[in-house]
Design an enzyme around this catalytic site. Structure first.
Site, PDB file in Angstrom:
ATOM      1  N   GLY A 123      45.928  18.217  85.866  1.00  0.00           N
ATOM      2  CA  GLY A 123      45.835  18.736  87.225  1.00  0.00           C
ATOM      3  C   GLY A 123      47.193  18.855  87.882  1.00  0.00           C
ATOM      4  O   GLY A 123      48.174  19.273  87.273  1.00  0.00           O
ATOM      5  N   SER A 209      45.856  19.959  79.127  1.00  0.00           N
ATOM      6  CA  SER A 209      45.975  20.778  80.327  1.00  0.00           C
ATOM      7  C   SER A 209      47.396  20.672  80.894  1.00  0.00           C
ATOM      8  O   SER A 209      48.364  20.941  80.184  1.00  0.00           O
ATOM      9  CB  SER A 209      44.916  20.335  81.348  1.00  0.00           C
ATOM     10  OG  SER A 209      44.914  21.168  82.477  1.00  0.00           O
ATOM     11  N   ASP A 283      29.738  35.842  64.779  1.00  0.00           N
ATOM     12  CA  ASP A 283      29.431  34.512  64.234  1.00  0.00           C
ATOM     13  C   ASP A 283      29.511  34.487  62.706  1.00  0.00           C
ATOM     14  O   ASP A 283      30.112  33.583  62.117  1.00  0.00           O
ATOM     15  CB  ASP A 283      28.031  34.079  64.720  1.00  0.00           C
ATOM     16  CG  ASP A 283      27.738  32.621  64.473  1.00  0.00           C
ATOM     17  OD1 ASP A 283      28.534  31.961  63.778  1.00  0.00           O
ATOM     18  OD2 ASP A 283      26.701  32.136  64.960  1.00  0.00           O
ATOM     19  N   ASP A 286      32.863  34.483  59.727  1.00  0.00           N
ATOM     20  CA  ASP A 286      33.518  33.350  59.053  1.00  0.00           C
ATOM     21  C   ASP A 286      32.682  32.820  57.900  1.00  0.00           C
ATOM     22  O   ASP A 286      32.996  31.784  57.329  1.00  0.00           O
ATOM     23  CB  ASP A 286      33.809  32.239  60.070  1.00  0.00           C
ATOM     24  CG  ASP A 286      32.562  31.806  60.826  1.00  0.00           C
ATOM     25  OD1 ASP A 286      31.444  31.934  60.270  1.00  0.00           O
ATOM     26  OD2 ASP A 286      32.690  31.347  61.971  1.00  0.00           O
ATOM     27  N   ASP A 290      26.479  30.053  62.575  1.00  0.00           N
ATOM     28  CA  ASP A 290      26.236  28.661  62.962  1.00  0.00           C
ATOM     29  C   ASP A 290      26.522  28.417  64.438  1.00  0.00           C
ATOM     30  O   ASP A 290      26.647  27.284  64.884  1.00  0.00           O
ATOM     31  CB  ASP A 290      27.098  27.722  62.107  1.00  0.00           C
ATOM     32  CG  ASP A 290      28.603  28.035  62.235  1.00  0.00           C
ATOM     33  OD1 ASP A 290      28.942  29.063  62.869  1.00  0.00           O
ATOM     34  OD2 ASP A 290      29.415  27.253  61.713  1.00  0.00           O
ATOM     35  N   ASP A 448      38.645  28.308  76.410  1.00  0.00           N
ATOM     36  CA  ASP A 448      39.321  27.762  77.596  1.00  0.00           C
ATOM     37  C   ASP A 448      39.463  28.884  78.613  1.00  0.00           C
ATOM     38  O   ASP A 448      40.093  29.906  78.325  1.00  0.00           O
ATOM     39  CB  ASP A 448      40.701  27.222  77.176  1.00  0.00           C
ATOM     40  CG  ASP A 448      41.453  26.548  78.325  1.00  0.00           C
ATOM     41  OD1 ASP A 448      41.192  26.873  79.501  1.00  0.00           O
ATOM     42  OD2 ASP A 448      42.321  25.700  78.028  1.00  0.00           O
ATOM     43  N   HIS A 485      37.926  24.152  78.646  1.00  0.00           N
ATOM     44  CA  HIS A 485      39.228  23.585  78.981  1.00  0.00           C
ATOM     45  C   HIS A 485      39.288  22.088  78.648  1.00  0.00           C
ATOM     46  O   HIS A 485      38.752  21.266  79.395  1.00  0.00           O
ATOM     47  CB  HIS A 485      39.541  23.817  80.457  1.00  0.00           C
ATOM     48  CG  HIS A 485      40.915  23.372  80.835  1.00  0.00           C
ATOM     49  ND1 HIS A 485      42.037  23.780  80.157  1.00  0.00           N
ATOM     50  CD2 HIS A 485      41.353  22.529  81.791  1.00  0.00           C
ATOM     51  CE1 HIS A 485      43.096  23.220  80.685  1.00  0.00           C
ATOM     52  NE2 HIS A 485      42.720  22.450  81.676  1.00  0.00           N
TER      53      HIS A 485
HETATM   54 CA    CA Z   1      30.236  31.100  62.420  1.00  0.00          CA
END
Ligand code: CA
Length: 570
Positions: A123, A209, A283, A286, A290, A448, A485
């Site tokens: 922060g 952060s 998805d 790769d 999943d 993020d 984040h």
């Molecule tokens: Ca995947």
């Protein structure tokens, strides 16, 4: 042809600063940075009289308290007995007439492992967070203090009660930016020396952060002081990220059905629609569907918001996006721009993790209430008038071109610009760190919403270019699919990256993958409500060093990291 030497011979050679001990086989794997020796522990001499024995310039010790084992816990396990030293440095009065000091606490284990950990907080700082030394962003199963490190935490030079208004004082700006770390580090090492009869053999710094930013700034400015750097979701170009988020808030407000309620510009149902569309396209790229988009680069090429999400023909109802939404939101993901079309900060990757409350909070709320004060009061030269400052109004009506100019400006009172005091100087040159044998590990969630993993990825590629093709012999970068984040999102966000960092620094064992798990129901370190119910609560995955991606081996449960490997992208 590389020579194979016994590990002992390799390490002896490294003392000549010529070769590295490395690899799992104990042979020389490359000519590279020197190998640092391992830390040696020591017992605490005493606690209660420590306050009277510590002496360091510009430092007031306010207490030394023995803390019994189990007073603090992590994941339900006791943190061992230690001594809490509290104090402050550089008491002074600011130009605003307010009292300033760099407040801190140092926790010193009775059974010390010989190491120091600087806990860089998040922060806008302002609070002496308990010095436990987190090893990741999400709920941890251990921490540096439990592992035996001496840990410092600080408020970085101002009281939290001031909110962003400490930015009126120029010295408080500089302490927050980088000088508090520079002042606290030698003091903490001196305290450790007094407490144990010797200083730390090895020193580490880490945080997420703004804590990741502190750590990257320390890697650039104080690389002679630290051996290991643990960087999480770094806001290393924080002023630019905040201004881009303000531009995003203005954009969402222009799309809002209820002006001022930014979330009505991109509703939860609409974000879930986009999340599902991203998964549909990305998805399986790769190797397995999943719920995790591991091949981020392939996904950015495969997904197109305009093409892959239905366009509303009537009123928005959560099953479509309006043409205006598509244009504006795609532009924000490509990177918010100034009035002349210049990119303010960075692109953001498409990922499944944008339908969470954590994502929405940064885009629709923190943009009004955090980014505004940071930009307007802490970073602009000159700052806005604190007597009339209104954060949400600043965000929704401010001119981002003007903000950008002012975070680069200086004047007679504020002699360093925000871009100078907040960001690492020459961020892609870490030669001091590299040449002395220090190491850096970096992680970043690909969902993020405030600091972009694209920005970190670009930095890492520049670091590699500057290092002659690859930075992997001193710095490694891990993408965490779905993570928001520092924590949360549909992700495996619980891991220990400090132990592999120590093994790399002190033993020459370069980290390949880091095992991470989801924090589903019952997790001892704290539950992440964003874990999909279709996952097992403790689903695990390897985190892979970039540019490698996580790939399913083709057999075995998709809930276990054992059935995945790290492979080079196709
Ligand atoms: Ca995947």
């Amino acid at each position: 042809m590389r020579k194979r030497l016994p590990r002992h011979a390799a390490c002896t050679a490294s003392l000549l600063l010529l070769a590295a001990c490395g690899g799992s086989g104990g042979e020389i794997v490359s000519v590279g940075p020197p190998q640092l020796s391992a830390a040696v522990g020591a017992p605490l001499t005493s606690c209660t009289d420590l306050a009277s024995r510590i002496s360091f310039p510009s430092t007031t010790i306010t207490g030394a308290n023995a803390i019994a084992a189990g007073t603090l816990t992590v994941a339900g396990q006791p943190v061992p007995a230690h001594c809490q030293v509290t104090g402050r440095m550089f008491d002074r009065t600011g130009i605003d007439g307010k009292a300033y000091a760099i407040g801190f606490e140092i926790r010193l284990p009775n059974d010390w492992n010989g190491r120091f950990f600087y806990q860089a907080n998040g922060g806008i700082d302002g609070s002496v967070v308990t010095a436990t030394g987190a090893v990741n962003g999400g709920g941890g199963l251990t921490n540096a203090l439990k592992m035996g490190f001496a840990v410092i935490s600080s408020d970085a030079g101002h009281a939290g009660s001031l909110g962003p208004f400490f930015g009126i004082d120029p010295q408080a700006r500089l302490d927050y930016g980088y000088q508090a770390v520079g002042k606290l580090t030698p003091m903490a090492k001196s305290v450790i020396n007094t407490a144990y009869g010797k200083g730390p053999d090895r020193s580490y710094i880490g945080g997420c952060s703004n804590g990741g930013r502190h750590t990257m700034v320390a890697a650039a400015r104080y690389a002679d002081q630290y051996d290991g750097f643990l960087v999480g979701d770094p806001g290393f170009r924080l002023p630019l990220a905040a201004i881009a988020n303000i531009k995003g808030a203005q954009t969402y407000n222009s799309l809002a059905t209820t002006p001022g309620n930014l979330g009505t510009g991109f509703t939860q149902a609409e974000r879930a629609l986009v999340s599902q569309a991203v998964l549909a396209k990305c998805d399986a790229l790769d190797g397995v569907a999943d719920g995790l988009v591991q091949d981020g680069k392939a996904c950015q090429a495969a997904f197109n918001l305009d093409r892959d999400v239905p366009t509303c023909t009537g009123a928005r109802d959560g099953t479509c996006l309006s043409a205006a939404q598509k244009t504006s939101i795609a532009q924000l993901f490509a990177g918010a721009t100034t009035s002349t079309g210049a990119k303010i900060y960075s692109s953001f990757p498409w990922d499944a993790g944008l339908d969470t409350n954590g994502w929405a909070a940064w885009k629709f709320s923190n943009s009004l209430n955090l980014d505004s004060g940071a930009v307007g009061i802490i970073w602009q030269v000159p700052p806005e008038d604190p007597a009339t400052f209104n954060g949400p109004n600043f965000t929704l009506t401010g001119n981002v071109d003007t903000m950008l100019a002012k975070v680069n400006a200086t004047n007679a009172t504020y002699t360093e610009s925000a871009m100078s005091f907040m960001t690492p100087p020459n961020a892609s040159n870490l030669n001091t760190l590299k040449n002395r044998g220090a190491k850096m590990m970096v992680y970043h969630g690909t969902a993020d919403p405030i600091f972009s993993s694209d920005d970190t990825q670009n930095w890492y590629e520049q670091l590699g270019t500057q290092s002659g093709g690859s930075a992997s012999n001193f710095a490694r970068y891990y993408r965490i699919a779905g993570m928001n984040h520092c924590a949360g999102g549909p992700a495996t966000d619980q891991f220990d990256m400090l132990t592999p960092l120590v093994n790399w620094v002190e033993k020459g064992v370069a980290p390949d993958s880091v095992r991470a798990n989801a924090r589903g129901p019952g997790n001892a370190g704290g539950v992440n409500a964003d874990v999909p119910s279709s996952w097992t609560a403790d689903r695990s995955r390897p985190l892979c060093p970039y540019p490698q991606v996580v790939k399913y081996k083709g057999t075995g449960s998709v809930e276990s990291a054992d059935n995945f490997s790290c492979v080079n992208p196709t």
